[in-house]
Motif scaffolding. Structure first.
Motif, PDB file in Angstrom:
ATOM      1  N   TYR A  52     -22.622  10.779   5.383  1.00  0.00           N
ATOM      2  CA  TYR A  52     -23.107  10.681   4.010  1.00  0.00           C
ATOM      3  C   TYR A  52     -23.399   9.233   3.621  1.00  0.00           C
ATOM      4  O   TYR A  52     -22.955   8.765   2.578  1.00  0.00           O
ATOM      5  CB  TYR A  52     -22.101  11.281   3.031  1.00  0.00           C
ATOM      6  CG  TYR A  52     -21.853  12.750   3.196  1.00  0.00           C
ATOM      7  CD1 TYR A  52     -22.907  13.638   3.318  1.00  0.00           C
ATOM      8  CD2 TYR A  52     -20.563  13.255   3.230  1.00  0.00           C
ATOM      9  CE1 TYR A  52     -22.684  14.997   3.480  1.00  0.00           C
ATOM     10  CE2 TYR A  52     -20.327  14.617   3.384  1.00  0.00           C
ATOM     11  CZ  TYR A  52     -21.400  15.474   3.499  1.00  0.00           C
ATOM     12  OH  TYR A  52     -21.168  16.816   3.657  1.00  0.00           O
ATOM     13  N   CYS A  93      -9.450  20.188   7.402  1.00  0.00           N
ATOM     14  CA  CYS A  93      -9.886  19.985   8.791  1.00  0.00           C
ATOM     15  C   CYS A  93     -11.399  20.009   8.888  1.00  0.00           C
ATOM     16  O   CYS A  93     -11.962  19.535   9.871  1.00  0.00           O
ATOM     17  CB  CYS A  93      -9.280  21.026   9.711  1.00  0.00           C
ATOM     18  SG  CYS A  93     -10.005  22.664   9.530  1.00  0.00           S
ATOM     19  N   CYS A 129      -3.962  20.290  15.651  1.00  0.00           N
ATOM     20  CA  CYS A 129      -5.362  19.877  15.751  1.00  0.00           C
ATOM     21  C   CYS A 129      -6.073  19.818  14.400  1.00  0.00           C
ATOM     22  O   CYS A 129      -6.882  18.916  14.175  1.00  0.00           O
ATOM     23  CB  CYS A 129      -6.122  20.786  16.697  1.00  0.00           C
ATOM     24  SG  CYS A 129      -5.340  20.922  18.309  1.00  0.00           S
ATOM     25  N   PRO A 130      -5.822  20.750  13.479  1.00  0.00           N
ATOM     26  CA  PRO A 130      -6.545  20.659  12.202  1.00  0.00           C
ATOM     27  C   PRO A 130      -6.292  19.365  11.440  1.00  0.00           C
ATOM     28  O   PRO A 130      -7.154  18.916  10.694  1.00  0.00           O
ATOM     29  CB  PRO A 130      -6.035  21.867  11.419  1.00  0.00           C
ATOM     30  CG  PRO A 130      -5.622  22.838  12.459  1.00  0.00           C
ATOM     31  CD  PRO A 130      -5.077  22.014  13.576  1.00  0.00           C
ATOM     32  N   VAL A 150      -5.765  21.862   4.866  1.00  0.00           N
ATOM     33  CA  VAL A 150      -5.449  20.508   5.330  1.00  0.00           C
ATOM     34  C   VAL A 150      -6.732  19.705   5.541  1.00  0.00           C
ATOM     35  O   VAL A 150      -6.712  18.666   6.186  1.00  0.00           O
ATOM     36  CB  VAL A 150      -4.616  20.525   6.627  1.00  0.00           C
ATOM     37  CG1 VAL A 150      -3.241  21.101   6.368  1.00  0.00           C
ATOM     38  CG2 VAL A 150      -5.329  21.300   7.723  1.00  0.00           C
ATOM     39  N   PRO A 190      -8.266  27.614  10.305  1.00  0.00           N
ATOM     40  CA  PRO A 190      -7.071  27.791  11.129  1.00  0.00           C
ATOM     41  C   PRO A 190      -5.811  28.003  10.300  1.00  0.00           C
ATOM     42  O   PRO A 190      -4.758  28.302  10.841  1.00  0.00           O
ATOM     43  CB  PRO A 190      -6.999  26.487  11.923  1.00  0.00           C
ATOM     44  CG  PRO A 190      -7.642  25.475  11.045  1.00  0.00           C
ATOM     45  CD  PRO A 190      -8.680  26.202  10.238  1.00  0.00           C
ATOM     46  N   LYS A 191      -5.888  27.793   9.007  1.00  0.00           N
ATOM     47  CA  LYS A 191      -4.700  27.857   8.167  1.00  0.00           C
ATOM     48  C   LYS A 191      -4.713  29.052   7.224  1.00  0.00           C
ATOM     49  O   LYS A 191      -3.804  29.202   6.409  1.00  0.00           O
ATOM     50  CB  LYS A 191      -4.602  26.572   7.330  1.00  0.00           C
ATOM     51  CG  LYS A 191      -4.426  25.318   8.152  1.00  0.00           C
ATOM     52  CD  LYS A 191      -2.985  25.191   8.591  1.00  0.00           C
ATOM     53  CE  LYS A 191      -2.826  24.006   9.518  1.00  0.00           C
ATOM     54  NZ  LYS A 191      -1.501  23.923  10.095  1.00  0.00           N
ATOM     55  N   PHE A 239      -8.323   9.934   8.758  1.00  0.00           N
ATOM     56  CA  PHE A 239      -8.665  11.089   7.917  1.00  0.00           C
ATOM     57  C   PHE A 239      -9.953  10.921   7.120  1.00  0.00           C
ATOM     58  O   PHE A 239     -10.186  11.656   6.162  1.00  0.00           O
ATOM     59  CB  PHE A 239      -7.521  11.400   6.948  1.00  0.00           C
ATOM     60  CG  PHE A 239      -6.237  11.787   7.615  1.00  0.00           C
ATOM     61  CD1 PHE A 239      -6.240  12.232   8.926  1.00  0.00           C
ATOM     62  CD2 PHE A 239      -5.019  11.709   6.947  1.00  0.00           C
ATOM     63  CE1 PHE A 239      -5.061  12.598   9.557  1.00  0.00           C
ATOM     64  CE2 PHE A 239      -3.842  12.070   7.569  1.00  0.00           C
ATOM     65  CZ  PHE A 239      -3.855  12.517   8.879  1.00  0.00           C
ATOM     66  N   ALA A 248     -11.138  14.374   2.865  1.00  0.00           N
ATOM     67  CA  ALA A 248      -9.704  14.409   3.154  1.00  0.00           C
ATOM     68  C   ALA A 248      -9.010  13.169   2.627  1.00  0.00           C
ATOM     69  O   ALA A 248      -9.639  12.144   2.365  1.00  0.00           O
ATOM     70  CB  ALA A 248      -9.498  14.517   4.654  1.00  0.00           C
ATOM     71  N   ALA A 249      -7.700  13.255   2.465  1.00  0.00           N
ATOM     72  CA  ALA A 249      -6.883  12.095   2.129  1.00  0.00           C
ATOM     73  C   ALA A 249      -5.502  12.321   2.712  1.00  0.00           C
ATOM     74  O   ALA A 249      -5.154  13.442   3.094  1.00  0.00           O
ATOM     75  CB  ALA A 249      -6.812  11.909   0.620  1.00  0.00           C
ATOM     76  N   ARG A 292      -2.333  15.651   6.019  1.00  0.00           N
ATOM     77  CA  ARG A 292      -3.610  15.491   5.329  1.00  0.00           C
ATOM     78  C   ARG A 292      -3.828  16.610   4.318  1.00  0.00           C
ATOM     79  O   ARG A 292      -3.339  17.716   4.486  1.00  0.00           O
ATOM     80  CB  ARG A 292      -4.733  15.532   6.370  1.00  0.00           C
ATOM     81  CG  ARG A 292      -6.089  15.294   5.798  1.00  0.00           C
ATOM     82  CD  ARG A 292      -7.098  15.073   6.857  1.00  0.00           C
ATOM     83  NE  ARG A 292      -7.169  16.187   7.789  1.00  0.00           N
ATOM     84  CZ  ARG A 292      -7.801  16.136   8.937  1.00  0.00           C
ATOM     85  NH1 ARG A 292      -8.403  15.041   9.302  1.00  0.00           N
ATOM     86  NH2 ARG A 292      -7.842  17.174   9.732  1.00  0.00           N
ATOM     87  N   CYS A 316      -5.382  16.491  13.088  1.00  0.00           N
ATOM     88  CA  CYS A 316      -5.409  15.370  14.029  1.00  0.00           C
ATOM     89  C   CYS A 316      -6.794  14.722  14.042  1.00  0.00           C
ATOM     90  O   CYS A 316      -7.808  15.398  14.147  1.00  0.00           O
ATOM     91  CB  CYS A 316      -5.055  15.874  15.419  1.00  0.00           C
ATOM     92  SG  CYS A 316      -5.110  14.614  16.683  1.00  0.00           S
ATOM     93  N   ARG A 375     -14.336  13.924  10.294  1.00  0.00           N
ATOM     94  CA  ARG A 375     -14.066  14.582  11.572  1.00  0.00           C
ATOM     95  C   ARG A 375     -15.135  14.120  12.545  1.00  0.00           C
ATOM     96  O   ARG A 375     -16.267  13.864  12.152  1.00  0.00           O
ATOM     97  CB  ARG A 375     -14.108  16.108  11.442  1.00  0.00           C
ATOM     98  CG  ARG A 375     -13.247  16.726  10.362  1.00  0.00           C
ATOM     99  CD  ARG A 375     -11.752  16.499  10.427  1.00  0.00           C
ATOM    100  NE  ARG A 375     -11.053  16.476  11.682  1.00  0.00           N
ATOM    101  CZ  ARG A 375     -10.304  17.463  12.179  1.00  0.00           C
ATOM    102  NH1 ARG A 375     -10.220  18.591  11.571  1.00  0.00           N
ATOM    103  NH2 ARG A 375      -9.670  17.315  13.318  1.00  0.00           N
ATOM    104  N   TRP A 434     -17.126  15.415  14.650  1.00  0.00           N
ATOM    105  CA  TRP A 434     -18.440  16.061  14.790  1.00  0.00           C
ATOM    106  C   TRP A 434     -19.340  15.841  13.580  1.00  0.00           C
ATOM    107  O   TRP A 434     -20.501  16.166  13.604  1.00  0.00           O
ATOM    108  CB  TRP A 434     -18.254  17.565  15.042  1.00  0.00           C
ATOM    109  CG  TRP A 434     -17.483  18.253  13.965  1.00  0.00           C
ATOM    110  CD1 TRP A 434     -17.973  18.702  12.782  1.00  0.00           C
ATOM    111  CD2 TRP A 434     -16.086  18.533  13.958  1.00  0.00           C
ATOM    112  NE1 TRP A 434     -16.965  19.249  12.034  1.00  0.00           N
ATOM    113  CE2 TRP A 434     -15.798  19.178  12.729  1.00  0.00           C
ATOM    114  CE3 TRP A 434     -15.037  18.319  14.868  1.00  0.00           C
ATOM    115  CZ2 TRP A 434     -14.508  19.582  12.389  1.00  0.00           C
ATOM    116  CZ3 TRP A 434     -13.767  18.741  14.522  1.00  0.00           C
ATOM    117  CH2 TRP A 434     -13.504  19.362  13.297  1.00  0.00           C
ATOM    118  N   GLU A 435     -18.778  15.318  12.498  1.00  0.00           N
ATOM    119  CA  GLU A 435     -19.594  15.107  11.307  1.00  0.00           C
ATOM    120  C   GLU A 435     -20.340  13.779  11.344  1.00  0.00           C
ATOM    121  O   GLU A 435     -21.167  13.507  10.485  1.00  0.00           O
ATOM    122  CB  GLU A 435     -18.707  15.104  10.054  1.00  0.00           C
ATOM    123  CG  GLU A 435     -17.965  16.386   9.817  1.00  0.00           C
ATOM    124  CD  GLU A 435     -16.911  16.245   8.725  1.00  0.00           C
ATOM    125  OE1 GLU A 435     -16.539  17.260   8.145  1.00  0.00           O
ATOM    126  OE2 GLU A 435     -16.442  15.113   8.463  1.00  0.00           O
TER     127      GLU A 435
END
Lengths: 157, 723
Positions: free
Chosen positions: B248, A64, B108-109, A62, A117-118, B219, A80-81, A94, B111, B222, B224-225
């Motif tokens: 980036y 993450c 969470c992954p 996903v 996590p997946k 999306f 991501a998209a 996502r 979110c 994240r 922290w990036e």
């Protein structure tokens, strides 16, 4: 006198060593005739990464980004998209539009697999990754999703 | 135990976890604990919102009180003994988190809040570690689009009501509400109306979980990036402190930085979601030069030579009337300073101006929070929401809290009118209405004494409320009532500006009003981000940097020495004289105004849309996100916006472009600048009011420049009273 004793002792030692050598001559060889012969490896060997799918074909990833965050050599790039609800790529909102691993940087530590996590990224058994250019060693998502069958035998333990 | 004295001082001592702390009366136990640095977890508590004690995370034990108390709503009392970390409290916190997580989707992954989520953090610190809830979770709407910028996940919501409270207490626009009961409760808009308040973006950072997230950021990275670079928003003159979050070399989101005297911690949607500075498709990517009647890409060297040649030839042929230079109220102080230096110190002309109407030496607000400190605010001739949204937010907050009333004079209805009155008048009659108010106050005998009052009385004679009502359309009774309120006000603040910033008659009338009310003079709210700064830099035909007159020979000599050429002492004609003729050569910073024609037109800009087809040289400039620069906001605060991105295409900072032109046109050894910081160092030396400032001094909070406005005096202001 003592010189003679030493000479005899040395001869015996030499003969004993020759004995070991000769014994191995008649044993099953350890050398694997790679690449004609597939090598045997352990099940938890950390080879080239593979991205997993669910049984219904949806991608597990996903995007993450935890693999990229934990990667000690900065080898992973994730973009991501948002999924189109009608035609989802992954389970959830996502998906990874781009997922790249730079194999020239990867140190095969397996942290990405641990962080995921997946259960989307796992370390496979393929290890013969040599290529003719650095660019070919940046693996795209498509390559990672459909890994080549590794030419190995997984040890039963 | 508290002694008599501390109680009289309104300070109260309490003991928390065995440590004594003294806090002002009416503080909460939470405030006192935070002062000691004792952590107490919270969800619904937010320092800038009224506490409601809804989430039950902040439970503490207070001696002699039964059960656990919510720290965020329990006020301190003398001698109170509080414990924040007992087995019972730990159990309550863990239980609370377990309850919150029973129906939390734990996605969470996927979110966007993941990594900066209060629920995530607190579950790690205070959570039970595992859940006993094995039943199926409650399903609610996911990815529900609420408005132009906000998307909601109702499953993630912990019902803290921070978003609703912000809309009630600050934005004064309650577009979200709670629906259903118990575990079915969810946050949504009423009847599916869009959530489109101009301050909706703040709910994203208020939300302690990932329930309300940004559609613009969605999306794309994240948390922290992201690399954070302190910067300043340039969408209006408030100059909100922002942080550019990049990954980036791409702008991902704009987040507010806290500054008590600028934006507190809020942003308006216009600023927060404006990602144009990072959109390459709108930008000029390389220098353009006219070749055979067509603009063609060229090298920097070629383009700079062409621009310098055109300006040099015009100056040689026509003297001080040769080259015209137009500054920009949006570009940095550095760029505007070098533009006027190019005019005066290289081309030897005062033929420069700025593309905005701002009066010289404007009177400014001391802080953006001034509205909350006033008991009455008069806003003349502008819609605050349009001109300076953050001031509107502070005004609405002041109105909701009941500490400030507002009198609006203008053509457009404002939400602020519900906290006062709206003197609706016909377009252009605001000055007449102000004169009418002055007349009524003078007549009522409540006017404060001031020099020249008799003259003012005589001048204001014709502006009876009846005549003004007839001329402007504002009801006479409202006029009289407003005059009564103005005369009685203790802390009156007067604001004007926007499109009327250059209206000298309105400003004069407001000066008179301020005098008769005993208030400080009217404060200017300019429409453009750096209008004040550009003016301070001396981008005006009428005065030198820092509003110094041309008449002072010592000043001229000093600039001669620093800039390398003699500075002419005759004021320029101003930009009005430029229109209706074809100028020999013109150099424009920013957008070229319609109707400006020149034989050689040089444009320094970032945007494709800014120059007409007949431009001769186009020099691409970096946006504020790509180069260092300082900007002076509507309170006179000089703020430093840092470079967060690499320049787009071949664009270069505007100060660099102007310094390169200076090298070619002026005394070469006087134009060697290697960074914006060096240019600012010269500004600190050469612009009165900016002394002692440097990038190091400005830091992240900025500093207020020291330029006093003109003294208030009665002004003869006459306008037509024809109906």
């Amino acid at each position: 006198m003592s010189a003679l004793v030493n000479a005899v002792k040395g001869l015996i030692q030499h003969l004993r060593a020759m004995g070991i050598t000769l014994r191995y001559l008649f044993m099953k060889p350890v050398t694997v005739q790679y690449p004609e012969q597939p090598p045997e490896i352990y099940p938890r060997f950390r080879g080239r990464h593979e991205l997993q799918r669910y049984e219904n074909g949806l991608e597990k990833c996903v995007a993450c980004g935890l693999c990229a965050a934990v990667c000690p050599s900065g080898a992973i790039y994730v973009e991501a998209a948002e999924n189109d609800p009608e035609h989802p790529v992954s389970l959830g909102e996502r998906y990874a539009k781009r997922y790249e691993i730079n194999m020239t940087r990867c140190i095969f530590c397996g942290y990405c697999e641990e962080a995921c996590p997946k259960g989307a990224i796992v370390m496979g058994h393929e290890f013969a990754l040599a290529d003719f250019g650095r660019h070919e060693l940046v693996y795209s998502k498509e390559q990672l999703l459909e890994p080549a069958r590794p030419h190995v035998i997984v040890k039963q333990v | 135990m508290t002694n008599e004295n501390t109680f009289l001082d309104n300070m109260i001592s309490v003991i928390i976890d065995g440590r004594e702390v003294t806090v002002p009366a009416r503080s909460t136990v939470l405030d006192a604990a935070r002062k000691l640095g004792i952590p107490i977890p919270t969800f619904c508590y937010y320092a800038k919102l009224i506490s409601v004690g809804a989430c039950r995370m902040c439970l503490v034990e207070v001696e002699k009180m039964r059960g656990l108390q919510t720290a965020c709503t329990t006020e301190v009392r003398p001698g109170m003994v509080v414990r924040t970390d007992t087995p019972e409290i730990r159990k309550a916190r863990a239980a609370n988190l377990e309850f919150l997580l029973t129906n939390h989707p734990l996605d969470c992954p996927v979110c966007d809040k993941g990594g900066e989520c209060e629920l995530q953090d607190q579950t790690f610190i205070y959570g039970p570690g595992k859940s006993r809830f094995i039943e199926e979770k409650r399903r609610k709407a996911k990815a529900r689009v609420l408005g132009p910028y906000i998307i909601m996940d109702q499953e993630r919501c912990v019902l803290c009501r921070r978003c609703i409270r912000f809309l009630e207490e600050w934005a004064d626009d309650v577009q979200l509400g709670l629906f259903e009961r118990g575990r079915l409760t969810y946050v949504d808009t009423f009847n599916g109306e869009p959530f489109d308040t101009p301050f909706s973006g703040n709910t994203v950072h208020l939300c302690p979980v990932g329930a309300l997230t940004s559609r613009v950021f969605r999306f794309s990275a994240r948390s922290w990036e992201l690399k954070h670079t302190p910067s300043v928003c340039l969408d209006c003159a408030v100059g909100c402190n922002i942080s550019l979050h990049t990954k980036y070399n791409r702008l991902k989101r704009i987040v507010s930085r806290e500054h008590p005297d600028v934006n507190d911690e809020w942003l308006c949607d216009r600023g927060q979601f404006d990602h144009r500075p990072a959109d390459a498709s709108l930008r000029v990517l390389q220098p353009l030069v006219r070749e055979d009647g067509e603009l063609k890409p060229a090298s920097w060297e070629e383009a700079l030579e062409r621009a310098a040649k055109a300006l040099r030839e015009a100056a040689q042929a026509r003297g001080t009337a040769g080259a015209a230079l137009l500054g920009s109220p949006i570009f940095s102080n550095e760029a505007n300073y070098l533009l006027q230096r190019l005019a005066r110190g290289a081309l030897g002309t005062n033929n420069l101006d700025m593309a905005a109407e701002v009066p010289a030496r404007p009177r400014l607000l001391p802080t953006t929070r001034k509205l909350e400190q006033s008991d009455l605010v008069l806003i003349a001739g502008m819609d605050l929401l349009d001109v300076a949204p953050m001031l509107e937010l502070f005004a609405r907050h002041a109105g909701v809290m009941g500490c400030t009333r507002f009198i609006m004079v203008g053509t457009e209805r404002s939400r602020l009118a519900r906290y006062g009155r709206w003197l609706e008048c016909r377009p252009g009659t605001e000055t007449a209405v102000i004169n009418g108010l002055v007349h009524a106050i003078l007549r009522s005998g409540k006017a404060r004494p001031a020099p020249g009052m008799e003259r003012l009385q005589a001048w204001m004679e014709p502006y009876t409320p009846a005549a003004v009502a007839h001329a402007s359309g504002a009801p006479e009774a409202e006029l009289r009532a407003a005059a009564g309120e103005l005369a009685a006000a203790q802390r009156l603040t007067i604001l004007y500006g926007g499109a009327r910033a250059g209206d000298a008659t309105l400003r004069g009338a407001l000066d008179n009003l301020a005098l008769v009310c005993g208030a400080e003079g009217p404060a200017l709210v300019p429409a453009q981000a750096n209008a004040i700064g550009a003016l301070d830099m001396g981008v005006s035909p009428a005065f030198l940097p820092g509003y110094q007159p041309y008449s002072d020979q010592k000043v001229l000599d000093r600039y001669h020495q620093i800039w390398g050429r003699r500075v002419p002492a005759e004021p320029g004609p101003g930009r009005r004289a430029w229109f209706g003729q074809t100028l020999p050569a013109a150099i424009v910073l920013g957008a070229v105004p319609a109707g400006l024609r020149a034989d050689s037109l040089v444009v320094i800009t970032s945007w494709k849309e800014d120059f007409p087809a007949d431009a001769d040289v186009v020099l691409p400039a970096c946006t504020f996100a790509e180069c260092d620069g300082t900007y002076t906001n509507l309170t006179g605060r000089v703020q430093w916006a840092r470079a967060a991105l690499r320049p787009t295409g071949e664009s270069r900072p505007a100060w660099w472009i102007l310094a390169q032109l200076g090298l070619r046109l002026g005394e070469a050894d006087k134009w060697r600048f290697s960074s914006a910081e060096e240019v600012f160092a010269e500004i600190a030396r050469c612009v009165p009011g900016y002394e002692g400032l440097s990038y190091a001094v400005l830091g992240e909070a900025g500093a207020v420049r020291d330029i006093a406005p003109d003294k208030l005096a009665v002004q003869e202001v006459h306008v037509s009273l024809a109906g």
